[in-house]
Scaffold this active site. Structure first.
Site, PDB file in Angstrom:
ATOM      1  N   ASP A 182     -12.196  -3.776  94.740  1.00  8.90           N
ATOM      2  CA  ASP A 182     -10.851  -3.523  95.249  1.00  8.90           C
ATOM      3  C   ASP A 182     -10.943  -2.701  96.527  1.00  8.90           C
ATOM      4  OD1 ASP A 182      -8.236  -2.887  95.816  1.00  8.90           O
ATOM      5  OD2 ASP A 182      -7.708  -2.342  93.763  1.00  8.90           O
ATOM      6  N   HIS A 188      -6.639   3.188  99.125  1.00  8.18           N
ATOM      7  CA  HIS A 188      -7.486   4.070  98.337  1.00  8.18           C
ATOM      8  C   HIS A 188      -8.597   4.727  99.158  1.00  8.18           C
ATOM      9  CE1 HIS A 188      -5.345   2.275  95.041  1.00  8.18           C
ATOM     10  NE2 HIS A 188      -5.769   1.080  95.384  1.00  8.18           N
ATOM     11  N   ILE A 244      -4.900   7.412  97.393  1.00  2.04           N
ATOM     12  CA  ILE A 244      -4.734   7.597  95.951  1.00  2.04           C
ATOM     13  C   ILE A 244      -5.824   6.841  95.192  1.00  2.04           C
ATOM     14  CG2 ILE A 244      -2.243   7.924  96.158  1.00  2.04           C
ATOM     15  CD1 ILE A 244      -1.854   5.047  95.171  1.00  2.04           C
ATOM     16  N   GLY A 268      -5.227   2.452  90.294  1.00  2.00           N
ATOM     17  CA  GLY A 268      -4.662   2.506  88.953  1.00  2.00           C
ATOM     18  C   GLY A 268      -5.640   1.997  87.912  1.00  2.00           C
TER      19      GLY A 268
END
Length: 285
Positions: free
Chosen positions: A188, A193, A208, A211
């Site tokens: 990913d 991120h 961040i 998830g």
């Protein structure tokens, strides 16, 4: 309208061959924080190839390609700005243990499109099978801000609440400062991120955590704490991503044990237990 629900739902499924090796499994486990302490026999199940067990959540990155969220945004009828996209929820069912290495066929399609008024939710379903039959089914809920309001089906709204009373177990897990940078090597590469400028455009003070990294960290905590470290006991894991996690924060993971099921909530300790994962359920044997 950037999302054409009818076209997205009618699109032909996309099929691809995926493969993975023990190296991919080891990298994933390190990306979700396995290996601390490095010589702990329980951790070596995740980090040493001669003892390797595969956490079911590895299925979300197996093959090293784009995660379900990114694949969903490339489907016919979907044309949105990545900066407006969040991973809203995840559901994974494993039909048998995920092998340490393998080659399989992944078939993906948009299974549902929901109109939430101020946002749209796409459900990207991926079914994976090898020569011995089905391996797992993975549903990624893609939340797209500003794309609702066409009068479509709102979809399910009820979420399972945590059981009443004190949790059976509570543990804390620290997110390393570089954890998102390590986890992204499993496939990913969303700049949200890693790139501070991109994260700022998306409305966040800094990059961040993925998830699905929080998801994997939490499932590992459940397996290690309540399932005796047996990765093969987990059958399914469903959750809603209720808030973001910033690298360097601490996760407080609360677990309620019920017959064949563990209910879980996760909060960010440094922000007053701000909800991160809610309605999480791990079904097990």
């Amino acid at each position: 309208m950037p999302i054409d629900a009818a076209r997205a739902l009618a699109a032909e499924p996309r099929t691809a061959e995926i493969s993975w090796t023990p190296r991919d499994v080891l990298l994933y486990h390190l990306g979700i924080g396995a290996g601390l302490p490095a010589t702990d026999p329980g951790e070596l199940r995740y980090t040493l190839e001669t003892r390797l067990h595969v956490l079911p959540s590895f299925a979300t990155v197996a093959g090293g390609g784009s995660p379900g969220v990114i694949r969903g945004l490339s489907m016919p009828g979907v044309d949105v700005d990545l900066a407006h996209v969040l991973h809203g929820g995840q559901s994974l069912t494993v039909h048998r243990p995920v092998p340490v290495a393998g080659t399989a066929t992944a078939t993906s399609r948009i299974a549902a499109v929901y109109d939430k008024g101020t946002a749209a939710v796409l459900v990207m379903r991926t079914e994976v099978a090898d020569g011995d039959g089905p391996l797992w089914t993975d549903d990624a809920e893609i939340f797209v801000r500003g794309e609702g309001g066409w009068g479509g089906d709102r979809g399910p709204s009820a979420r399972p609440a945590a059981p009443a009373g004190e949790p059976d177990r509570t543990v804390e897990r620290t997110v390393r400062e570089d954890q998102a940078l390590l986890y992204r090597l499993s496939g990913d590469r969303n700049p949200l991120h890693a790139d501070p400028d991109f994260a700022g455009r998306a409305g966040f003070e800094r990059p961040i955590l993925h998830g699905l990294c929080t998801y994997g960290m939490t499932l590992k905590a459940v397996v290690d704490t309540l399932l005796g470290g047996d990765v093969n006991r987990g059958r399914s894991c469903t959750t809603r991503f209720a808030g973001v996690v910033y690298p360097g924060e601490t996760l407080r993971i609360r677990m309620w044990r019920r017959e064949g099921r563990v209910h879980v909530t996760v909060g960010a300790v440094e922000r007053g237990d701000a909800p991160v994962l809610t309605g999480m359920i791990v079904d097990h044997g």
